[in-house]
Design a protein around this motif. Structure first.
Motif, PDB file in Angstrom:
ATOM      1  N   GLU A   7       8.967  12.877  -7.737  1.00 32.55           N
ATOM      2  CA  GLU A   7       9.487  13.761  -6.695  1.00 32.55           C
ATOM      3  C   GLU A   7       8.596  13.687  -5.464  1.00 32.55           C
ATOM      4  OE1 GLU A   7      11.001  18.370  -6.260  1.00 32.55           O
ATOM      5  OE2 GLU A   7       9.599  17.863  -7.854  1.00 32.55           O
TER       6      GLU A   7
ATOM      7  N   LYS B  30       7.889  15.943  -2.116  1.00 27.44           N
ATOM      8  CA  LYS B  30       8.104  17.186  -1.378  1.00 27.44           C
ATOM      9  C   LYS B  30       7.383  17.037  -0.052  1.00 27.44           C
ATOM     10  CE  LYS B  30       8.589  20.275  -5.282  1.00 27.44           C
ATOM     11  NZ  LYS B  30       8.204  21.562  -5.860  1.00 27.44           N
TER      12      LYS B  30
ATOM     13  N   ASN C 266      13.056  17.475   0.054  1.00 28.85           N
ATOM     14  CA  ASN C 266      12.774  17.073  -1.323  1.00 28.85           C
ATOM     15  C   ASN C 266      13.555  15.811  -1.643  1.00 28.85           C
ATOM     16  OD1 ASN C 266      11.135  19.297  -1.926  1.00 28.85           O
ATOM     17  ND2 ASN C 266      12.921  20.544  -2.460  1.00 28.85           N
TER      18      ASN C 266
ATOM     19  N   THR D   5       4.627  14.447  -8.721  1.00 33.62           N
ATOM     20  CA  THR D   5       5.126  15.005  -7.467  1.00 33.62           C
ATOM     21  C   THR D   5       4.162  14.630  -6.360  1.00 33.62           C
ATOM     22  OG1 THR D   5       6.160  16.852  -8.622  1.00 33.62           O
ATOM     23  CG2 THR D   5       5.750  17.135  -6.276  1.00 33.62           C
TER      24      THR D   5
END
Length: 165
Positions: free
Chosen positions: A77, A79, A126, A158
């Motif tokens: 991910e 962000k 995101n 992340t």
């Protein structure tokens, strides 16, 4: 006189140019057979063409497209938050992530995967991406852009980005 001309006693023979009814039938039957064979061949070849991938460069392209999305354990991910020092807000701008390569441990090792996102009203975005090396491009409303090259996305991790606009 030459024997190639259809003369008989100084007049042109009219029956020379007449074709027989049987010959016309044979021509029509041959045309019909050729059309039927062509139609049947087309009906057989069209499904084979599309089942083999059509005009795609490789037959594995369809499998590659579905395999990128089929292994949730191979995703990471990103962000991001865009900090604006201008009066113009970056919300609504487009973020494009382009996969340039995969890792040796990646489920999908090929590049070419692209996904886009939009910066939200709170200036964040995101992205859920398959593992690999990505180039991120942020396109702002005033025509400028930022580029982040060779961003590594590992499985089950992340990455947090802080971008100055």
């Amino acid at each position: 006189m030459s024997h190639t001309l259809p003369y008989h006693n100084g007049t042109i023979r009219a029956d020379y140019f007449k074709t027989s009814v049987g010959r016309k039938k044979r021509v029509y039957i041959m045309c019909f057979v050729v059309i039927v064979i062509g139609a049947v061949g087309s009906l057989v070849m069209i499904p084979v063409f599309f089942n083999s991938g059509g005009l795609s460069p490789t037959n594995d392209e369809r499998a590659a497209r579905t395999s990128i999305l089929s292994d949730p354990l191979d995703t990471g991910e990103v962000k991001g938050k865009v900090v604006s020092h201008n009066t113009l807000s970056p919300s609504g701008a487009t973020v494009l992530a382009y996969k340039s390569a995969g890792f040796f441990t990646s489920f999908e090792k090929n590049g070419g995967y692209a996904i886009k996102s939009t910066i939200s009203i709170d200036n964040t975005f995101n992205l859920d991406l398959p593992s690999g090396v990505y180039n991120l491009i942020i396109f702002y409303h005033d025509g400028t852009h930022d580029v982040i090259k060779n961003l590594a996305i590992w499985p089950n991790t992340t990455r947090t980005l802080l971008i100055n606009y």
